[in-house]
Write a protein that holds these residues in place. Structure first.
Motif, short mmCIF file in Angstrom:
data_model
loop_
_atom_site.label_atom_id
_atom_site.label_comp_id
_atom_site.label_asym_id
_atom_site.label_seq_id
_atom_site.Cartn_x
_atom_site.Cartn_y
_atom_site.Cartn_z
N ALA A 113 0.83 -1.21 0.00
CA ALA A 113 0.00 0.00 0.00
C ALA A 113 0.86 1.25 0.00
O ALA A 113 0.47 2.28 -0.57
CB ALA A 113 -0.93 0.00 1.21
N GLN A 114 2.03 1.19 0.60
CA GLN A 114 2.96 2.32 0.61
C GLN A 114 3.76 2.43 -0.69
O GLN A 114 4.15 3.51 -1.09
CB GLN A 114 3.96 2.16 1.78
N ARG A 115 4.00 1.28 -1.33
CA ARG A 115 4.90 1.23 -2.48
C ARG A 115 4.20 1.42 -3.82
O ARG A 115 4.74 2.06 -4.72
CB ARG A 115 5.63 -0.12 -2.46
N GLU A 116 3.03 0.83 -3.98
CA GLU A 116 2.38 0.77 -5.29
C GLU A 116 1.51 1.99 -5.56
O GLU A 116 0.61 2.28 -4.78
CB GLU A 116 1.54 -0.50 -5.41
N PRO A 117 1.74 2.69 -6.66
CA PRO A 117 0.96 3.90 -6.95
C PRO A 117 -0.46 3.63 -7.42
O PRO A 117 -1.31 4.51 -7.31
CB PRO A 117 1.78 4.59 -8.04
N THR A 118 -0.74 2.44 -7.96
CA THR A 118 -2.09 2.16 -8.45
C THR A 118 -2.70 1.01 -7.64
O THR A 118 -1.99 0.15 -7.11
CB THR A 118 -2.09 1.76 -9.94
N LEU A 119 -4.02 1.01 -7.59
CA LEU A 119 -4.72 -0.05 -6.87
C LEU A 119 -4.53 -1.40 -7.54
O LEU A 119 -4.42 -2.42 -6.85
CB LEU A 119 -6.21 0.30 -6.77
N THR A 120 -4.46 -1.43 -8.87
CA THR A 120 -4.26 -2.71 -9.54
C THR A 120 -2.87 -3.28 -9.24
O THR A 120 -2.73 -4.50 -9.07
CB THR A 120 -4.49 -2.61 -11.06
N ALA A 121 -1.86 -2.44 -9.17
CA ALA A 121 -0.52 -2.92 -8.80
C ALA A 121 -0.51 -3.42 -7.36
O ALA A 121 0.14 -4.43 -7.05
CB ALA A 121 0.51 -1.81 -8.99
N LEU A 122 -1.23 -2.75 -6.48
CA LEU A 122 -1.36 -3.21 -5.09
C LEU A 122 -2.00 -4.59 -5.05
O LEU A 122 -1.52 -5.50 -4.38
CB LEU A 122 -2.18 -2.20 -4.29
N VAL A 123 -3.06 -4.78 -5.81
CA VAL A 123 -3.76 -6.06 -5.84
C VAL A 123 -2.86 -7.14 -6.44
O VAL A 123 -2.85 -8.28 -5.97
CB VAL A 123 -5.10 -5.94 -6.59
N ASP A 124 -2.07 -6.80 -7.45
CA ASP A 124 -1.13 -7.78 -8.01
C ASP A 124 -0.13 -8.23 -6.94
O ASP A 124 0.23 -9.41 -6.88
CB ASP A 124 -0.38 -7.19 -9.21
N SER A 125 0.31 -7.32 -6.09
CA SER A 125 1.22 -7.68 -5.00
C SER A 125 0.54 -8.61 -4.00
O SER A 125 1.16 -9.54 -3.48
CB SER A 125 1.72 -6.42 -4.28
N LEU A 126 -0.73 -8.35 -3.73
CA LEU A 126 -1.48 -9.22 -2.81
C LEU A 126 -1.66 -10.61 -3.41
O LEU A 126 -1.53 -11.62 -2.70
CB LEU A 126 -2.83 -8.60 -2.47
N GLU A 127 -1.95 -10.67 -4.70
CA GLU A 127 -2.06 -11.96 -5.39
C GLU A 127 -0.76 -12.74 -5.25
O GLU A 127 -0.77 -13.93 -4.90
CB GLU A 127 -2.39 -11.74 -6.88
N SER A 128 0.37 -12.09 -5.49
CA SER A 128 1.67 -12.75 -5.37
C SER A 128 1.92 -13.25 -3.95
O SER A 128 2.46 -14.34 -3.76
CB SER A 128 2.79 -11.80 -5.78
N ALA A 129 1.51 -12.47 -2.96
CA ALA A 129 1.70 -12.88 -1.56
C ALA A 129 0.89 -14.14 -1.24
O ALA A 129 1.39 -15.05 -0.56
CB ALA A 129 1.31 -11.75 -0.62
#
Length: 179
Positions: free
Chosen positions: A37-53
């Motif tokens: 949430a601190q690193r990713e500028p877009t919500l879709t990039a944030l969600v991609d990070s959550l998917e990877s986790a």
């Protein structure tokens, strides 16, 4: 909830299953959310990070003999505008409570839960919806929407919300206005 350089980000989630394996998956999600949430500028990039986790957690779970998990999630981005952005990953929609009829915020296709993105060719997308000042957003998991009485009747969430009226933050039920 995380205050980030890109606005406030909120995660509403529900991990499949129960017990310690589900708690481990929830911790993996929360840690990934707070960092991304601190690193990713877009919500879709944030969600991609959550998917990877979730996928990484499931790889580890397989190696240790634990069951794999998926996570239904609703990720919101709130800033100074009157519109809010959302990515729905298989989670029940929230309710916007304000003057007028009570209804869920309609996002269209709810998408697949986190951990299952490989099952669909469709990418996750951001949906914008109005969130006016003074309104209340109520998000709940399927624990509420699928709860049943002893006779098997589903919990009447929308009916109860209409009866309770608009609940303003910091007020008691006695001061809520009927809609």
């Amino acid at each position: 909830m995380v205050a980030s350089p890109y606005g406030t980000r909120l995660l509403f989630g529900d991990v499949q299953g129960k017990g310690l394996p589900a708690i481990g998956a929830a911790f993996a999600m929360l840690g990934a959310f707070r960092e991304a949430a601190q690193r990713e500028p877009t919500l879709t990039a944030l969600v991609d990070s959550l998917e990877s986790a979730v996928v990484r957690h499931n790889v580890f779970a397989q190696q240790t003999g634990e069951p794999e998990r998926f996570v239904t999630a609703l990720i919101l981005g709130v800033d100074a505008s009157t519109d809010t952005q959302a990515v729905n990953c298989g989670h029940p929609p929230p309710y916007l409570l304000e003057a007028g009829p009570v209804a869920p915020v309609l996002f269209g296709d709810p998408g697949v839960p986190l951990g299952l993105a490989d099952l669909t060719p469709k990418p996750r997308t951001v949906v914008w919806f109005p969130f006016p000042a003074g309104a209340t957003l109520l998000a709940c998991s399927d624990g509420v929407t699928e709860a049943r009485s002893i006779t098997g009747v589903f919990y009447p969430l929308e009916e109860r919300l209409r009866a309770w009226g608009v609940a303003l933050p910091g007020t008691s039920p006695a001061t809520w206005s009927a809609t």
